[in-house]
Write an enzyme that holds these catalytic residues in place. Structure first.
Site, mmCIF file in Angstrom:
data_model
loop_
_atom_site.group_PDB
_atom_site.id
_atom_site.type_symbol
_atom_site.label_atom_id
_atom_site.label_comp_id
_atom_site.label_asym_id
_atom_site.label_seq_id
_atom_site.Cartn_x
_atom_site.Cartn_y
_atom_site.Cartn_z
ATOM 1 N N GLY A 127 26.134 -38.201 57.078
ATOM 2 C CA GLY A 127 26.231 -36.860 56.517
ATOM 3 C C GLY A 127 26.642 -36.877 55.063
ATOM 4 O O GLY A 127 27.309 -35.962 54.581
ATOM 5 N N ALA A 128 26.242 -37.951 54.348
ATOM 6 C CA ALA A 128 26.494 -38.076 52.911
ATOM 7 C C ALA A 128 27.978 -38.092 52.568
ATOM 8 O O ALA A 128 28.364 -37.754 51.445
ATOM 9 C CB ALA A 128 25.785 -36.956 52.134
ATOM 10 N N SER A 214 23.025 -43.741 57.954
ATOM 11 C CA SER A 214 23.180 -43.129 56.633
ATOM 12 C C SER A 214 24.585 -43.428 56.102
ATOM 13 O O SER A 214 24.964 -44.585 55.979
ATOM 14 C CB SER A 214 22.887 -41.626 56.723
ATOM 15 O OG SER A 214 22.772 -41.061 55.444
ATOM 16 N N ALA A 215 25.369 -42.391 55.771
ATOM 17 C CA ALA A 215 26.746 -42.651 55.339
ATOM 18 C C ALA A 215 27.522 -43.360 56.435
ATOM 19 O O ALA A 215 28.451 -44.134 56.150
ATOM 20 C CB ALA A 215 27.431 -41.342 54.963
ATOM 21 N N ASP A 339 12.457 -43.403 54.518
ATOM 22 C CA ASP A 339 13.840 -42.916 54.426
ATOM 23 C C ASP A 339 14.067 -42.033 53.201
ATOM 24 O O ASP A 339 14.894 -41.121 53.231
ATOM 25 C CB ASP A 339 14.796 -44.114 54.350
ATOM 26 C CG ASP A 339 15.641 -44.271 55.609
ATOM 27 O OD1 ASP A 339 15.951 -43.261 56.237
ATOM 28 O OD2 ASP A 339 15.979 -45.417 55.957
ATOM 29 N N HIS A 458 14.275 -39.949 56.916
ATOM 30 C CA HIS A 458 15.695 -40.246 57.080
ATOM 31 C C HIS A 458 16.226 -39.523 58.316
ATOM 32 O O HIS A 458 15.958 -38.342 58.519
ATOM 33 C CB HIS A 458 16.444 -39.788 55.830
ATOM 34 C CG HIS A 458 17.843 -40.261 55.742
ATOM 35 N ND1 HIS A 458 18.182 -41.600 55.739
ATOM 36 C CD2 HIS A 458 19.036 -39.581 55.647
ATOM 37 C CE1 HIS A 458 19.498 -41.723 55.632
ATOM 38 N NE2 HIS A 458 20.024 -40.517 55.590
#
Length: 574
Positions: A127-128, A214-215, A339, A458
């Site tokens: 979630g960045a 991701s994160a 992605d 992504h």
């Protein structure tokens, strides 16, 4: 005879009840107190205990490391998810969640007896570093990060953890007064809690796999590199994110901290940290939105500023210098073949429309932003490489796919490659595996929002890893179930043995190890077969690894092979 008949009847009833009864843990003793979850039947004599909302730390203080939980009296009812950590809403004009959010969820499968000594898989969400929760998105009580399918099909314990995000999780002054990395410390506290307590739930504390996307994938990478997890993590899986990603480290945190301070009426001098710690948590959260005003000249990836920092504690050095800490950890890392689409679609919105042309110059502008430090020579080299097979009149599809490819390479693929090489180079007992996920996006088509040429965007892999084609079968086809079954088998085999091919679950093709001399990988999709079970990585990276290369691959050398001691990881244009 009557007595004999009654005895046989009693024996039959006992055997019947044993065969069809549900095995469950009941009340479990943890270091903080007793917890009780809920038990469900899975059919075929299998059952599962589910514990939701188990505290692994106390409610954290603002910009403080997590503290051990004080414990509780009686039996804690762990049957519902707890609120996610305080974070911005989708529109970034309000916030949701709670500061009391350091909880985890546990899925424990049982077969013919109550489980004991099961491998443990700990999920870290993405979630960045800005949003997310341990339960994931929810639709009609179908939570994305429910561990039920993985736990049942792979016979492993699944744990999902909450951690602070956004300003409260990652704001840093760049100094010891506000060092940052609070979200990473939360993750580490959760992993350590699992190591200390999971035996009571039927798990093996010596066989913990952390995995994330991701994160969350980058967080997994950080957790393997920090010295604070030595001897705790045995295996790790990074999906679409590693510590070397250009968004993984904020190298100038002070600038953004001062911007946040001004928004909450705090000074920006040596009083800043003390003031920020006393500010309202909601106001601090609202003060850290993502700037989404992206363009090819200012890509969205450069605006992801709330991220980990090199603090001298959790990360005592640049991540590229810490791979010796992961020498004994088995590691899988990979990316989705498109992605970068979700990001480049913000930078260049026209790539999603068949009705709007994408100017060729947008390719050059995006490459110019990514290679800014390399100047005109770097840009020209990069542009000539990416357009070498265009011909004199490239189609719009070619131009649009090139932009997605550029974003995918810079943001995910090349950093992941560098992490794989560094892990393989430093490994002692740890094994290294690489993958490319390429199942096409389900929203691609002429009447759908994405173009028909879309590959795996992504986060497209998440639904398959968590078994949604099985738990919500009406929304998927058989080919989707093949992908999901393969990923769960690879992932859980790996968690059991460190080898994705062996662990009790059958897999469609053999997955070879990744080494520097033989950098092999598998491509995961619904058409996997033994005719292409691996490729040499160089075939994939003809127009990838030579453009953006995280340096140094040799930890104490710069991109030109000169010794250096600073903490910079730059990108080289060859």
């Amino acid at each position: 005879r009557t007595v004999l008949f009654v005895c046989f009847l009693c024996l039959y009833v006992c055997l019947f009840l044993k065969t069809f009864s549900l095995f469950e843990l009941g009340v479990v003793q943890t270091e903080g107190g007793k917890v009780e979850g809920k038990s469900i039947s899975l059919g075929s004599g299998r059952s599962m205990d589910i514990f939701l909302g188990v505290p692994f730390a106390d409610a954290p203080g603002t910009f403080e490391k997590p503290r051990p939980h004080r414990g509780w009296d009686g039996i804690l009812q762990a049957k519902d998810y707890k609120p996610r950590c305080l974070q911005l809403t989708v529109l970034m004009n309000d916030y949701i969640g709670s500061t009391d959010c350091l909880y985890l969820n546990i899925w424990v499968p049982h077969g013919s007896s109550v489980s004991a000594g099961l491998p443990v898989m700990v999920w870290i969400y993405g979630g960045a570093f800005l949003v997310g929760g341990s339960m994931g998105a929810n639709f009609l009580d179908n939570y994305l990060y429910s561990g039920q399918e993985i736990a049942d099909r792979g016979n492993v314990i699944v744990v999902t953890v909450g951690y602070r995000v956004g300003t409260l999780g990652f704001l840093s002054s760049g100094g010891s007064d506000l060092p940052g990395n609070y979200g990473l410390w939360d993750q580490q506290a959760a992993i350590a809690w699992v190591h200390r307590n999971i035996r009571s739930f039927g798990g093996d504390p010596g066989n913990i796999t952390v995995f994330g996307e991701s994160a969350g994938g980058a967080s997994v990478s950080f957790q393997t590199l920090t010295p604070h997890n030595k001897g705790i993590i045995r295996r790790a899986i990074s999906q679409s994110g590693v510590a070397l990603c250009p968004w993984g480290i904020n190298r100038n945190p002070r600038k953004f901290a001062e911007e946040v301070a001004q928004k909450v009426n705090c000074p920006t001098d040596n009083r800043m940290a003390a003031c920020l710690k006393m500010a309202d948590p909601g106001a601090l959260t609202l003060a850290g939105p993502l700037d989404v005003s992206a363009s090819p000249d200012n890509p969205i990836v450069f605006n992801l500023v709330l991220s980990p920092v090199i603090d001298g504690d959790f990360l005592p050095d640049d991540p590229s210098h810490l791979f010796h800490n992961a020498a004994e950890i088995d590691y899988i890392a990979g990316v989705n073949d498109m992605d970068g689409h979700i990001f480049t679609a913000l930078d260049v919105p026209s790539i999603n429309s068949d009705l709007v042309d994408t100017p060729i110059d947008d390719v050059r502008r995006l490459l110019g932003a990514y290679t800014k430090e390399k100047g005109a020579v770097g840009l020209n080299n990069a542009y000539s490489t990416y357009t070498s097979n265009w011909g004199s009149n490239p189609s719009q599809e070619t131009i649009k796919k090139t932009i997605v490819g550029v974003g995918t390479d810079y943001i995910f693929l090349v950093p992941t490659q560098a992490a794989l090489y560094l892990h393989a180079d430093h490994a002692t007992t740890g094994r290294t595996y690489s993958y490319l996920f390429s199942e096409p996006n389900r929203l691609g088509g002429p009447l759908l929002p994405y173009p028909s040429w879309m590959g795996a965007d992504h986060a497209d892999d998440l639904q398959y890893v968590f078994g949604k084609p099985f738990s919500t079968p009406l929304g998927y086809w058989d080919n989707h179930r093949r992908v999901s079954g393969a990923m769960i088998s690879y992932w859980t085999n790996f968690a059991k043995t460190g080898d994705p091919n062996n662990g009790g679950s059958s897999v469609p093709v053999n997955w070879p190890k990744f080494t520097r001399s033989a950098p092999q990988f598998i491509e995961i999709n619904s058409d996997m077969n033994n005719n292409y079970h691996f490729l040499l990585r160089e075939l994939l990276l003809t127009a990838h690894f030579l453009i953006f290369r995280p340096c140094p691959l040799n930890p104490r050398d710069d991109c030109e092979g000169n010794s250096h001691t600073n903490n910079q990881v730059t990108f080289k244009v060859t």
